[in-house]
Design a protein around this motif. Structure first.
Motif, short mmCIF file in Angstrom:
data_model
loop_
_atom_site.label_atom_id
_atom_site.label_comp_id
_atom_site.label_asym_id
_atom_site.label_seq_id
_atom_site.Cartn_x
_atom_site.Cartn_y
_atom_site.Cartn_z
N ILE A 72 0.84 -1.20 0.00
CA ILE A 72 0.00 0.00 0.00
C ILE A 72 0.88 1.26 0.00
CG2 ILE A 72 -1.59 1.36 1.43
CD1 ILE A 72 -2.88 -1.36 2.21
N ALA A 73 1.91 1.26 0.83
CA ALA A 73 2.80 2.43 0.90
C ALA A 73 3.49 2.68 -0.43
CB ALA A 73 3.83 2.22 2.01
N GLY A 74 3.78 1.59 -1.17
CA GLY A 74 4.44 1.74 -2.45
C GLY A 74 3.54 2.29 -3.54
N SER A 75 2.23 2.10 -3.40
CA SER A 75 1.33 2.55 -4.45
C SER A 75 0.55 3.81 -4.08
CB SER A 75 0.35 1.43 -4.82
OG SER A 75 -0.45 1.10 -3.71
N LEU A 76 0.45 4.11 -2.79
CA LEU A 76 -0.29 5.30 -2.34
C LEU A 76 0.60 6.12 -1.42
CD1 LEU A 76 -3.67 3.54 -1.42
CD2 LEU A 76 -3.14 4.78 -3.52
N ASP A 77 0.20 7.34 -1.19
CA ASP A 77 0.95 8.22 -0.28
C ASP A 77 0.47 7.98 1.15
OD1 ASP A 77 2.68 10.15 0.61
OD2 ASP A 77 1.28 11.80 0.21
N LEU A 78 0.69 6.75 1.65
CA LEU A 78 0.27 6.37 3.00
C LEU A 78 1.37 5.57 3.65
CD1 LEU A 78 -3.39 5.02 2.50
CD2 LEU A 78 -2.73 7.12 3.66
N SER A 79 1.40 5.59 4.97
CA SER A 79 2.29 4.73 5.75
C SER A 79 1.43 4.01 6.78
CB SER A 79 3.37 5.55 6.44
OG SER A 79 4.19 6.17 5.49
N PRO A 80 0.75 2.93 6.37
CA PRO A 80 -0.15 2.26 7.30
C PRO A 80 0.60 1.66 8.49
CG PRO A 80 -0.41 1.42 5.05
CD PRO A 80 0.80 2.29 5.08
N THR A 81 -0.07 1.63 9.63
CA THR A 81 0.43 0.91 10.79
C THR A 81 -0.30 -0.42 10.85
OG1 THR A 81 -1.20 1.97 12.23
CG2 THR A 81 0.99 3.00 12.09
N VAL A 82 0.33 -1.41 11.46
CA VAL A 82 -0.28 -2.74 11.54
C VAL A 82 -0.28 -3.22 12.98
CG1 VAL A 82 0.37 -3.35 9.18
CG2 VAL A 82 1.86 -3.98 11.07
N GLU A 83 -1.25 -4.08 13.29
CA GLU A 83 -1.36 -4.65 14.62
C GLU A 83 -2.01 -6.02 14.54
OE1 GLU A 83 -3.66 -3.76 18.86
OE2 GLU A 83 -3.78 -2.31 17.24
N VAL A 84 -1.50 -6.94 15.34
CA VAL A 84 -2.13 -8.24 15.51
C VAL A 84 -2.60 -8.29 16.95
CG1 VAL A 84 -1.80 -10.74 15.53
CG2 VAL A 84 -0.69 -9.36 13.77
N GLY A 85 -3.91 -8.40 17.12
CA GLY A 85 -4.48 -8.50 18.45
C GLY A 85 -4.84 -9.95 18.76
N VAL A 86 -4.82 -10.29 20.04
CA VAL A 86 -5.20 -11.63 20.47
C VAL A 86 -6.28 -11.49 21.52
CG1 VAL A 86 -4.41 -13.78 21.53
CG2 VAL A 86 -2.87 -12.50 20.04
N GLY A 87 -7.39 -12.17 21.29
CA GLY A 87 -8.49 -12.14 22.25
C GLY A 87 -9.82 -12.11 21.54
N PRO A 88 -10.87 -11.97 22.32
CA PRO A 88 -12.20 -11.84 21.71
C PRO A 88 -12.26 -10.59 20.83
CG PRO A 88 -12.38 -12.30 24.05
CD PRO A 88 -10.94 -12.01 23.77
N LEU A 89 -12.85 -10.74 19.67
CA LEU A 89 -12.88 -9.67 18.68
C LEU A 89 -13.38 -8.35 19.25
CD1 LEU A 89 -12.51 -8.78 15.73
CD2 LEU A 89 -14.82 -9.59 15.29
N HIS A 90 -14.49 -8.39 19.97
CA HIS A 90 -15.07 -7.15 20.49
C HIS A 90 -14.13 -6.44 21.48
CE1 HIS A 90 -16.25 -10.09 23.55
NE2 HIS A 90 -16.34 -9.07 24.38
N GLU A 91 -13.36 -7.20 22.24
CA GLU A 91 -12.42 -6.58 23.17
C GLU A 91 -11.23 -5.97 22.45
OE1 GLU A 91 -11.30 -9.30 26.26
OE2 GLU A 91 -13.37 -9.58 26.93
N VAL A 92 -10.71 -6.67 21.46
CA VAL A 92 -9.56 -6.15 20.71
C VAL A 92 -9.96 -4.88 19.97
CG1 VAL A 92 -7.89 -6.62 18.87
CG2 VAL A 92 -8.47 -8.42 20.51
N LEU A 93 -11.15 -4.88 19.37
CA LEU A 93 -11.60 -3.70 18.62
C LEU A 93 -11.79 -2.49 19.54
CD1 LEU A 93 -14.11 -5.22 16.06
CD2 LEU A 93 -11.89 -4.19 15.60
N GLN A 94 -12.19 -2.72 20.78
CA GLN A 94 -12.35 -1.61 21.72
C GLN A 94 -11.04 -0.91 22.01
OE1 GLN A 94 -14.21 -3.41 25.12
NE2 GLN A 94 -16.24 -2.70 24.53
N HIS A 95 -9.94 -1.64 21.94
CA HIS A 95 -8.63 -1.09 22.29
C HIS A 95 -7.78 -0.73 21.08
CE1 HIS A 95 -9.52 -1.99 26.42
NE2 HIS A 95 -9.82 -3.22 26.08
N ALA A 96 -8.28 -0.99 19.88
CA ALA A 96 -7.50 -0.73 18.67
C ALA A 96 -7.47 0.75 18.34
CB ALA A 96 -8.08 -1.51 17.49
#
Length: 96
Positions: A72-96
């Protein structure tokens, strides 16, 4: 009108998930927003543990997200950040 400063794109690392992240990247670029890419691993329970333990799964998921972010960074003017969360989906999304 409130401006959107960041977008969260969650993916299951499937082909459809990758397309959704790329679409979110286009939207982030158009809005001038930051892009954060997230993958959530569910904790394993019970007696069965997959051949790839949770630590290896997280490493593999992070590598896949990093490859996508670099693409994505190579094709667009963006520098995305990435994260791998572990746990129940709703809990990880609350803290993302």
């Amino acid at each position: 009108m409130k401006t959107i400063e960041s977008l969260l794109a969650a993916t299951d690392l499937s082909l459809a998930g990758d397309h959704a992240v790329r679409r979110a990247a286009l939207l982030a670029q158009a809005l001038g927003a930051r892009l954060h890419i997230l993958h959530v691993l569910r904790p394993t329970r019970g007696w069965f543990t997959p051949a790839a333990g949770p630590e290896l799964q997280a490493v593999q998921a992070r590598a896949a997200l990093q490859r996508l972010a670099v693409e994505i960074a190579g094709s667009l003017d963006l520098s995305p950040t990435v994260e791998v969360g572990v746990g129940p989906l709703h809990e990880v999304l609350q803290h993302a």
